[in-house]
Design a protein around this motif. Structure first.
Motif, PDB file in Angstrom:
ATOM      1  N   PRO A 137      67.791 -37.909 155.759  1.00  0.00           N
ATOM      2  CA  PRO A 137      67.187 -39.080 155.060  1.00  0.00           C
ATOM      3  C   PRO A 137      68.596 -39.716 154.383  1.00  0.00           C
ATOM      4  N   PHE A 138      68.109 -41.109 154.364  1.00  0.00           N
ATOM      5  CA  PHE A 138      69.372 -41.918 153.695  1.00  0.00           C
ATOM      6  C   PHE A 138      69.802 -41.654 152.163  1.00  0.00           C
ATOM      7  N   GLY A 139      71.023 -41.440 151.974  1.00  0.00           N
ATOM      8  CA  GLY A 139      71.455 -41.163 150.721  1.00  0.00           C
ATOM      9  C   GLY A 139      71.627 -39.625 150.511  1.00  0.00           C
ATOM     10  N   ASN A 140      71.304 -38.666 151.709  1.00  0.00           N
ATOM     11  CA  ASN A 140      71.230 -37.402 151.627  1.00  0.00           C
ATOM     12  C   ASN A 140      72.250 -36.571 152.323  1.00  0.00           C
ATOM     13  N   ASP A 141      72.437 -35.499 152.093  1.00  0.00           N
ATOM     14  CA  ASP A 141      73.079 -34.570 153.141  1.00  0.00           C
ATOM     15  C   ASP A 141      71.917 -34.095 154.135  1.00  0.00           C
ATOM     16  N   VAL A 142      72.299 -33.371 155.108  1.00  0.00           N
ATOM     17  CA  VAL A 142      71.032 -32.858 156.213  1.00  0.00           C
ATOM     18  C   VAL A 142      70.131 -31.900 155.239  1.00  0.00           C
ATOM     19  N   HIS A 186      74.254 -39.497 154.014  1.00  0.00           N
ATOM     20  CA  HIS A 186      73.859 -40.599 155.121  1.00  0.00           C
ATOM     21  C   HIS A 186      73.942 -41.942 154.600  1.00  0.00           C
ATOM     22  N   HIS A 187      74.746 -42.869 155.028  1.00  0.00           N
ATOM     23  CA  HIS A 187      74.417 -44.194 154.814  1.00  0.00           C
ATOM     24  C   HIS A 187      73.641 -45.071 155.546  1.00  0.00           C
ATOM     25  N   THR A 236      76.128 -49.956 151.692  1.00  0.00           N
ATOM     26  CA  THR A 236      74.888 -49.737 152.654  1.00  0.00           C
ATOM     27  C   THR A 236      73.812 -49.770 151.462  1.00  0.00           C
ATOM     28  N   ARG A 237      72.560 -50.160 151.865  1.00  0.00           N
ATOM     29  CA  ARG A 237      71.331 -49.901 151.215  1.00  0.00           C
ATOM     30  C   ARG A 237      70.207 -49.244 151.920  1.00  0.00           C
ATOM     31  N   ASN A 238      69.192 -48.750 151.381  1.00  0.00           N
ATOM     32  CA  ASN A 238      68.181 -47.984 151.999  1.00  0.00           C
ATOM     33  C   ASN A 238      67.353 -48.869 152.863  1.00  0.00           C
TER      34      ASN A 238
END
Ligand SMILES: [Zn+2]
Length: 425
Positions: free
Chosen positions: A159-164, A175-176, A281-283
């Motif tokens: 997901p955006f803003g997360n590691d795997v 993740h950007h 970057t934004r979601n």
């Protein structure tokens, strides 16, 4: 809305996707060559042999960027020609021996052999019409950059803003953007109208590595909160546009590819606000119009002083269920929030309805009952009773929401996420 709190000690096994090994990738490359060589032209249609159809669904289930140097072989082979002409992976022959055009990409696009039944997890309703703003804080002004009929929703486990978010996959970058795994050649659509400001390789200014591969950036012809808005499309097979072109929303600008550092063909999609920079970057889930009857769950998990807590575990479940519908964490500290919402999590593409959101911070799990409304963002402010010491970042208040404190005090100061708790002012 009823809100309740309970504390649960639990260990949730995580569903893990298959690792996409180099061996499988090499096999795919070989089979892709077989496929393209095996294509025969009948009238205006390219009919594929049966070979790629047998492997495409497997490949489409596990893609994402990796910073593992061992996967950089794809980047080395697909760094594009820097001339402004449309380019294509030189290994893949095209009928004319030159860059292919959108119609050719559509002909090369191979749909899955078995259409997903409408009641399966794969099916999605048609998207609503963008731009859409049922409430003034929403700005669903972009369409999905992948057409309906292909996988136009993002990869859940990165997901955006997360590691795997999978146990058996090595750590990736935070993740950007979001990833849309699809077969090579699947059309990529301009998410909004604007001007192409970049179509070419996209080497990192930090180390020169072409992580993004063939990349298109569109500067949209409208602004948000007085700021320019950009969308970025990475790992493309080729380009159908070049810098300076004006594009309409929905225009085919490229095909899905594997250029740059990837483990399989997918579109990496970013929304950038204010400047065309990685840090801006934004979601995308707050920008891409929801599906008909579906909505977005967003919010922020904050300490008792209102500061965002990164890395809190989030699990969305049907009421009373043990199985997670979605799971992710609150944003890493380097991720920027939306100008208005000031969120640190977004769970996009959720069918409207009632859910339980399980929030785990420091091994304690809270449960909040939430309602997801169709076509809009349902926002939750989850305030814990302890102090977290975040990276100091000034954040304005949201326009229409005030924190709602969860009842109970599960933490002492010594339970804080930091070893240097900040005293109350
Ligand atoms: Zn990505």
């Amino acid at each position: 809305m009823v809100r309740r709190l309970q504390t649960i000690a639990e260990q949730t096994p995580q569903n893990a996707p298959p690792i996409f090994s180099c061996g499988v990738k090499c096999l795919f490359f070989f089979l892709s060559l077989l496929f393209f060589v095996g294509c025969r032209q009948v009238g205006d249609l390219l009919l594929p042999t049966a070979v790629p159809l047998a492997v495409a669904p497997e490949i489409a289930t596990a893609q994402a960027e990796s910073h593992d140097e061992t996967v950089s072989i794809v980047a080395d082979e697909i760094v594009p020609d820097l001339t402004p002409q449309p380019t294509i992976d030189a290994r893949i022959p095209t009928p004319e021996g030159e860059g292919i055009r959108p119609m050719d990409a559509e002909q090369n696009y191979v749909r899955s052999e078995v259409p997903a039944p409408h009641n399966s997890e794969e099916w999605r309703p048609p998207p609503m019409i963008a731009p859409l703003s049922f409430n003034p804080d929403d700005h669903y002004w972009l369409i999905r950059p992948i057409p309906s009929g292909s996988r136009n929703y993002d990869l859940e486990w990165y997901p955006f803003g997360n590691d795997v978010q999978a146990d058996n996959v090595p750590a990736y970058r935070i993740h950007h953007g979001v990833d849309f795994p699809n077969d090579t050649g699947t059309p990529i659509l301009a998410a909004g109208s604007g001007t192409v400001i970049h179509a070419g390789s996209f080497p990192s200014p930090r180390n020169g590595i072409n992580y993004y591969g063939n990349t298109i950036v569109i500067q949209h012809d409208w602004q948000w909160q007085g700021k320019d808005v950009f969308t970025l499309y990475a790992h493309t097979l080729e380009y159908f546009v070049q810098a300076g072109d004006n594009v309409e929303q929905g225009e085919v600008i490229a095909g899905v590819g594997s250029s740059g550092e990837v483990t399989g063909p997918h579109l990496h999609f970013e929304v950038r606000v204010g400047a065309n920079e990685y840090v801006d970057t934004r979601n995308p889930a707050l920008w891409i119009v929801p599906y008909e009857g579906w909505g977005t769950l967003a919010g922020k998990v904050v300490d008792r002083r209102g500061r965002l807590i990164p890395g809190a575990r989030l699990e969305l479940r049907a009421p009373g269920a043990n199985e997670n519908l979605r799971k992710q964490s609150t944003y890493a500290t380097i991720i920027r929030s939306d100008e208005v919402w000031q969120e640190n999590f977004v769970i996009g593409d959720v069918p409207a309805g009632e859910y339980e959101l399980h929030i785990t911070v420091a091994d304690v799990t809270y449960v909040r009952e939430v309602t997801v409304l169709p076509g809009q963002t349902s926002f939750e402010v989850i305030s814990t009773e302890f102090t977290y010491n975040p990276t100091p970042t000034p954040r304005p208040l949201p326009t229409s929401l005030s924190p709602v404190l969860i009842e109970g005090t599960p933490f002492n100061e010594t339970d804080s996420l930091t070893t240097t708790p900040v005293p109350d002012s």
